[in-house]
Scaffold this motif. Structure first.
Motif, PDB file in Angstrom:
ATOM      1  N   GLY B 191      -6.092  65.537 -59.072  1.00  0.00           N
ATOM      2  CA  GLY B 191      -6.525  66.020 -60.369  1.00  0.00           C
ATOM      3  C   GLY B 191      -8.039  66.192 -60.429  1.00  0.00           C
ATOM      4  O   GLY B 191      -8.479  67.086 -60.629  1.00  0.00           O
ATOM      5  N   ILE B 192      -8.719  64.974 -60.192  1.00  0.00           N
ATOM      6  CA  ILE B 192     -10.202  64.792 -59.952  1.00  0.00           C
ATOM      7  C   ILE B 192     -10.917  66.098 -59.054  1.00  0.00           C
ATOM      8  O   ILE B 192     -11.443  66.836 -59.187  1.00  0.00           O
ATOM      9  N   LEU B 193     -10.097  66.068 -58.058  1.00  0.00           N
ATOM     10  CA  LEU B 193     -10.641  67.038 -56.912  1.00  0.00           C
ATOM     11  C   LEU B 193     -10.401  68.322 -57.376  1.00  0.00           C
ATOM     12  O   LEU B 193     -11.318  69.277 -57.200  1.00  0.00           O
ATOM     13  N   PHE B 194      -9.284  68.887 -58.042  1.00  0.00           N
ATOM     14  CA  PHE B 194      -8.958  70.185 -58.504  1.00  0.00           C
ATOM     15  C   PHE B 194     -10.038  70.486 -59.688  1.00  0.00           C
ATOM     16  O   PHE B 194     -10.913  71.350 -59.668  1.00  0.00           O
ATOM     17  N   TYR B 195     -10.359  69.242 -60.450  1.00  0.00           N
ATOM     18  CA  TYR B 195     -11.191  69.484 -61.725  1.00  0.00           C
ATOM     19  C   TYR B 195     -12.650  69.897 -60.774  1.00  0.00           C
ATOM     20  O   TYR B 195     -13.192  70.625 -61.269  1.00  0.00           O
ATOM     21  N   ALA B 199     -14.572  73.177 -61.496  1.00  0.00           N
ATOM     22  CA  ALA B 199     -15.630  72.965 -62.646  1.00  0.00           C
ATOM     23  C   ALA B 199     -16.998  72.786 -61.827  1.00  0.00           C
ATOM     24  O   ALA B 199     -17.944  72.910 -62.464  1.00  0.00           O
ATOM     25  N   GLY B 200     -16.959  72.642 -60.475  1.00  0.00           N
ATOM     26  CA  GLY B 200     -18.226  72.499 -60.122  1.00  0.00           C
ATOM     27  C   GLY B 200     -19.050  71.276 -60.243  1.00  0.00           C
ATOM     28  O   GLY B 200     -20.339  71.118 -59.769  1.00  0.00           O
ATOM     29  N   THR B 201     -18.556  70.511 -60.998  1.00  0.00           N
ATOM     30  CA  THR B 201     -19.061  69.057 -61.448  1.00  0.00           C
ATOM     31  C   THR B 201     -18.195  68.106 -61.525  1.00  0.00           C
ATOM     32  O   THR B 201     -16.824  68.276 -61.970  1.00  0.00           O
ATOM     33  N   PHE B 202     -18.327  66.692 -61.488  1.00  0.00           N
ATOM     34  CA  PHE B 202     -17.601  65.548 -61.761  1.00  0.00           C
ATOM     35  C   PHE B 202     -18.018  65.310 -63.218  1.00  0.00           C
ATOM     36  O   PHE B 202     -17.058  64.078 -63.766  1.00  0.00           O
ATOM     37  N   SER B 203     -18.970  65.609 -63.652  1.00  0.00           N
ATOM     38  CA  SER B 203     -19.305  65.096 -65.082  1.00  0.00           C
ATOM     39  C   SER B 203     -18.243  65.457 -66.155  1.00  0.00           C
ATOM     40  O   SER B 203     -17.369  66.312 -65.936  1.00  0.00           O
ATOM     41  N   VAL B 217      -5.485  76.335 -63.678  1.00  0.00           N
ATOM     42  CA  VAL B 217      -5.752  75.216 -62.909  1.00  0.00           C
ATOM     43  C   VAL B 217      -6.060  73.996 -63.886  1.00  0.00           C
ATOM     44  O   VAL B 217      -5.902  72.799 -63.306  1.00  0.00           O
ATOM     45  N   ILE B 218      -6.907  74.296 -64.720  1.00  0.00           N
ATOM     46  CA  ILE B 218      -7.599  73.088 -65.412  1.00  0.00           C
ATOM     47  C   ILE B 218      -6.371  72.330 -66.178  1.00  0.00           C
ATOM     48  O   ILE B 218      -6.428  71.164 -65.837  1.00  0.00           O
ATOM     49  N   LEU B 222      -5.760  68.440 -65.332  1.00  0.00           N
ATOM     50  CA  LEU B 222      -5.487  67.374 -66.730  1.00  0.00           C
ATOM     51  C   LEU B 222      -4.464  66.733 -66.590  1.00  0.00           C
ATOM     52  O   LEU B 222      -4.475  65.628 -66.867  1.00  0.00           O
ATOM     53  N   GLY B 223      -3.285  67.493 -66.523  1.00  0.00           N
ATOM     54  CA  GLY B 223      -1.715  66.772 -66.268  1.00  0.00           C
ATOM     55  C   GLY B 223      -1.905  65.759 -65.160  1.00  0.00           C
ATOM     56  O   GLY B 223      -1.198  64.610 -65.516  1.00  0.00           O
ATOM     57  N   LEU B 224      -2.409  66.062 -64.059  1.00  0.00           N
ATOM     58  CA  LEU B 224      -2.293  65.181 -62.811  1.00  0.00           C
ATOM     59  C   LEU B 224      -3.234  63.859 -63.226  1.00  0.00           C
ATOM     60  O   LEU B 224      -2.590  62.724 -62.957  1.00  0.00           O
ATOM     61  N   MET B 225      -4.184  64.088 -63.925  1.00  0.00           N
ATOM     62  CA  MET B 225      -5.134  63.045 -64.254  1.00  0.00           C
ATOM     63  C   MET B 225      -4.179  62.247 -65.287  1.00  0.00           C
ATOM     64  O   MET B 225      -4.440  60.880 -65.216  1.00  0.00           O
ATOM     65  N   PHE B 226      -3.483  62.907 -66.097  1.00  0.00           N
ATOM     66  CA  PHE B 226      -2.893  62.066 -67.219  1.00  0.00           C
ATOM     67  C   PHE B 226      -1.621  61.252 -66.288  1.00  0.00           C
ATOM     68  O   PHE B 226      -1.320  60.062 -66.897  1.00  0.00           O
ATOM     69  N   ILE B 227      -1.302  61.714 -65.313  1.00  0.00           N
ATOM     70  CA  ILE B 227      -0.061  60.929 -64.384  1.00  0.00           C
ATOM     71  C   ILE B 227      -0.715  59.633 -64.036  1.00  0.00           C
ATOM     72  O   ILE B 227      -0.226  58.417 -64.015  1.00  0.00           O
ATOM     73  N   GLY B 228      -1.970  59.729 -63.349  1.00  0.00           N
ATOM     74  CA  GLY B 228      -2.920  58.559 -63.150  1.00  0.00           C
ATOM     75  C   GLY B 228      -2.961  57.573 -64.178  1.00  0.00           C
ATOM     76  O   GLY B 228      -2.636  56.301 -64.172  1.00  0.00           O
ATOM     77  N   GLY B 229      -3.395  58.273 -65.541  1.00  0.00           N
ATOM     78  CA  GLY B 229      -3.592  57.517 -66.717  1.00  0.00           C
ATOM     79  C   GLY B 229      -2.139  56.755 -66.930  1.00  0.00           C
ATOM     80  O   GLY B 229      -2.252  55.409 -67.600  1.00  0.00           O
ATOM     81  N   ALA B 230      -1.237  57.431 -66.901  1.00  0.00           N
ATOM     82  CA  ALA B 230       0.316  56.841 -67.316  1.00  0.00           C
ATOM     83  C   ALA B 230       0.599  55.904 -66.327  1.00  0.00           C
ATOM     84  O   ALA B 230       1.335  54.782 -66.920  1.00  0.00           O
TER      85      ALA B 230
END
Lengths: 102, 641
Positions: B191-195, B199-203, B217-218, B222-230
């Motif tokens: 998810g981070i890499l997609f983002y 987005a061209g930034t990690f901020s 894609v966004i 974000l859904g992938l990031m949520f899986i990490g959070g889950a």
């Protein structure tokens, strides 16, 4: 005057006899003698080229002298090696000196 | 705000000292080093909070986002670079306070709980490492820094769960926790890499136009990031590691698996909230449904557990799910119109950290006294442990949501937020809240009321039925009681903090007002839950309980086995993935890839065996080859050059 080519043919014959002996002699001393033939062939070439083509120079003769000197010392070293080989192996037959292999 | 660097540096320093020289230090010195550095950090965190919130709102009516430190660590491209730094905004400052407070309490508490334990210094070293990583996670200036610290907390959690590394169960639990969360983190990374790519930034504040052009894609990222959070926050079905993680020392469970690390997933969603609400509200609502289901599931399972720490673990899962639901039901970032959940979630995170930490510390004191996790070995402890009893009761009232304890206020906000999203959601979550009250008081009565296990054992001993005189339960030492009392005080008072003044979704002040309907109905449900627990468990096993037990035996069995989720996971991994996918891949690896490499090796060997006969040891044949070479060179020189 004997043409230079005669000398060169002689030198070539000597050289290849030496090479042939070097490869075919079964005895280390025979190999050593064959190398002397090769060196002598080269010496003749030096002397002949010097005498026939550059009579006013002496470099060829000097090289011949050097080669003879070197041949003498080389023989001394080689005989010393052969003696030592004989002492250790009790033979100087090349067929039996086969320790350096895979 | 330059002093904030010490908030990170001090725990790291104490970790390095304790890890490198710890074994040479006496227990007390090692513990004091860790605790003193943490005390300093706590003071600094409170000073930071006072300065930050004391400075007041800026001209735009918002609390400013401060970045005292930020340096480029890995410049990947012109625009995309990985930075490391410290960012202060309302939620990170709030988290700083929560983490440092609970961590300090646990440090002090461990003096009593871990006294004389082998590896005491190692324990404090790991605690420092954990605190460092967790603080680094919350002050991260960008998502990649967050990810790095995210993994660090995962590692320290692994180390601490497996602290008793001679115990088989502890090793298995630590491995399980690490593998499950790591599996979820894989999605987080993707998810981070997609983002980052789109987005061209990690901020956390990307260029909005780029996000718009990225399209679908966004939300996926974000859904992938949520899986990490889950995974970190133990949402269904990735919750399986958290109950097992209770194999670690109890203070660790209080710190990592109740108050701080497990809420990292909630924090992640809150951190990305502006992007969620702008680009992926549908993902947020999925989060709400996942959370709601998890809350119910964990609450039901908690009702049937016999190990008191497991009950608390499932209650943690359920409460974190409440926070997730609160974030998920947001429909805008305006707290007056659909954005209340954000504030409610953060508020609940804050109060939950305090009362759940307290519950675990109390459980630790009880386990310390009776030397067992099983509720059968407890009962009637209120006479023997009065202080623990009172603090535990306060925490139970707080988690049940009884006025005026802190849980009441935060849970009420969550339910109000649910109500504004969908009334059914509010009804459902209120029901779960009632169930929470039931299982917490079931636990409370089983531990402190009913027939005393100690007394019955003593009677047996006096009759000569058992050989050994039972161990008298005793109140915990002061080092353990003081943190409990402090946390109990916070749990009583934290509800009156005007939380909406400080933290809201869009940063504008929001005055918390109780929604009377929601407050009354949820309190009623909580009281019903408590009353049921009182009838069923106050006097030990009575008629009602027994009939209930017989009637729904199968259901209770299933709940006790957590509805066979662990078995399901084992089936999926062992039978499906290992046997169905991994085995063929292993076969291919062995018989295709490895075989090709073996072929290369054996071909080389065969070839070498063929050509080594050249080295016959016969000098004259060497010379002939040499002559051939010379002649070929001569020919080349004569005819080609």
């Amino acid at each position: 005057m004997i043409p230079a080519e005669y000398y060169l043919v002689l030198a070539a014959l000597l050289f290849f006899i030496g090479v042939f002996g070097f490869f075919t002699r079964r005895n280390l001393l025979g190999v050593l003698i064959s190398t002397e033939l090769v060196l002598n062939a080269v010496d003749i070439n030096f002397a002949v080229f010097n005498a026939y083509y550059f009579p006013e120079h002496l470099e060829g003769f000097f090289f011949t002298m050097f080669a003879i000197g070197i041949a003498a010392s080389e023989t001394a070293v080689a005989i010393a090696i052969i003696l030592n080989v004989y002492r250790n192996m009790r033979t100087i037959r090349l067929k039996e000196l086969k320790k350096l292999k895979f | 705000m330059e002093h904030t660097i010490f908030i990170l540096a001090l725990p790291l320093l104490s970790f390095l000292i304790l890890a490198l020289a710890g074994m040479k230090l006496p227990h007390k010195v090692a513990g004091t080093i860790g605790t003193l550095s943490l005390a300093t950090v706590t003071v600094l965190a409170y000073v930071t909070a006072a300065q930050y919130f004391g400075a007041g709102r800026g001209a735009d009516g918002l609390f400013p986002t401060l970045v005292p430190y930020n340096f480029t660590w890995l410049p990947l491209t012109e625009s995309l670079q990985i930075e490391m730094g410290i960012m202060l905004d309302p939620i990170s400052v709030m988290m700083l306070m929560v983490i440092s407070t609970v961590s300090l309490m646990v440090h002090i508490y461990s003096f009593g709980y871990m006294k004389g334990e082998k590896g005491f210094q190692r324990y404090y070293a790991f605690l420092s490492l954990f605190t460092f990583s967790m603080l680094g996670l919350v002050v991260a200036t960008n998502i990649f820094q967050m990810y790095i610290f995210w993994e660090l907390v995962g590692v320290s959690s692994y180390l601490l769960i497996g602290f008793y590394y001679t115990k088989k169960a502890a090793i298995a639990a630590s491995k399980k926790a690490f593998i499950v969360t790591r599996f979820a983190d894989l999605f987080f990374l993707v998810g981070i890499l997609f983002y980052g790519y789109y987005a061209g930034t990690f901020s956390f504040e990307p260029d909005v136009r780029l996000l718009f052009s990225a399209g679908i894609v966004i939300p996926v990222a974000l859904g992938l990031m949520f899986i990490g959070g889950a995974g970190k926050s133990a949402m269904f079905p990735l919750h399986i590691w958290l109950p097992d993680a209770m194999e670690g020392p109890t203070p660790v469970s209080a710190l990592i698996h109740a108050a701080t690390m497990v809420v990292a997933g909630v924090y992640l969603v809150a951190r990305m909230f502006p992007i969620f609400i702008e680009f992926a509200p549908q993902v947020l609502h999925i989060i709400a449904y996942v959370g709601a289901f998890t809350a119910l599931y964990a609450a039901v399972v908690a009702c049937a557990q016999t190990d008191i720490k497991r009950v608390l673990a499932f209650s943690t899962i359920s409460q974190i799910a409440f926070m997730m639901v609160a974030l998920g039901v947001c429909t805008s970032d305006d707290p007056h119109a659909g954005g209340l959940g954000y504030m409610a979630s953060m508020f609940h995170l804050f109060t939950h950290a305090m009362f759940k930490g307290l519950l675990f510390l109390g459980a630790g004191a009880i386990i310390h006294a009776v030397h067992s996790n099983e509720r059968d070995c407890m009962g009637g402890l209120r006479k023997y442990m009065p202080v623990t009893h009172i603090t535990f009761l306060i925490a139970c009232l707080a988690i049940a949501g009884i006025f005026p304890f802190s849980g009441f206020f935060s849970k009420d906000e969550i339910l109000t937020a649910c109500y504004s999203y969908a009334p059914m959601m509010e009804v459902f979550m209120s029901g779960v809240a009632g169930l929470t009250a039931f299982y917490m008081f079931r636990l409370y009565f089983l531990i402190f009321w009913g027939k005393s296990y100690y007394e019955s054992q003593l009677a047996l001993f006096e009759k000569g039925r058992i050989e050994k005189k039972p161990h008298t339960p005793h109140e915990a030492p002061a080092a353990m009681l003081i943190p409990m009392v402090i946390l109990a005080a916070i749990s009583c008072l934290a509800g009156f903090i005007p939380f909406g003044e400080f933290i809201t979704a869009n940063g504008e002040a929001y005055e918390i007002h109780l929604n009377t309907g929601v407050a009354i109905s949820s309190t009623l449900l909580a009281i019903i839950g408590i009353a049921t627990a009182t009838i069923m468990y106050m006097k030990g096993q009575n008629k009602v309980t027994l009939t209930m037990k017989v009637r729904s035996k199968k259901f209770i069995q299933a709940a006790y086995h957590r509805f066979y989720m662990d078995e399901l996971w084992l089936f999926v991994t062992k039978k499906v993935i290992f046997r169905g996918i991994s085995r063929p891949i292993a076969w291919f690896d062995k018989h295709a890839i490895d075989a090709f490499m073996d072929l290369l090796g054996s071909a080389t060997q065969t070839f070498a065996r063929q050509i080594r006969t050249f080295q016959s040891g016969n000098i004259q044949s060497y010379c002939i080859w040499f002559l051939h070479g010379v002649m070929i060179l001569a020919l080349i020189l004569i005819f080609l050059v």
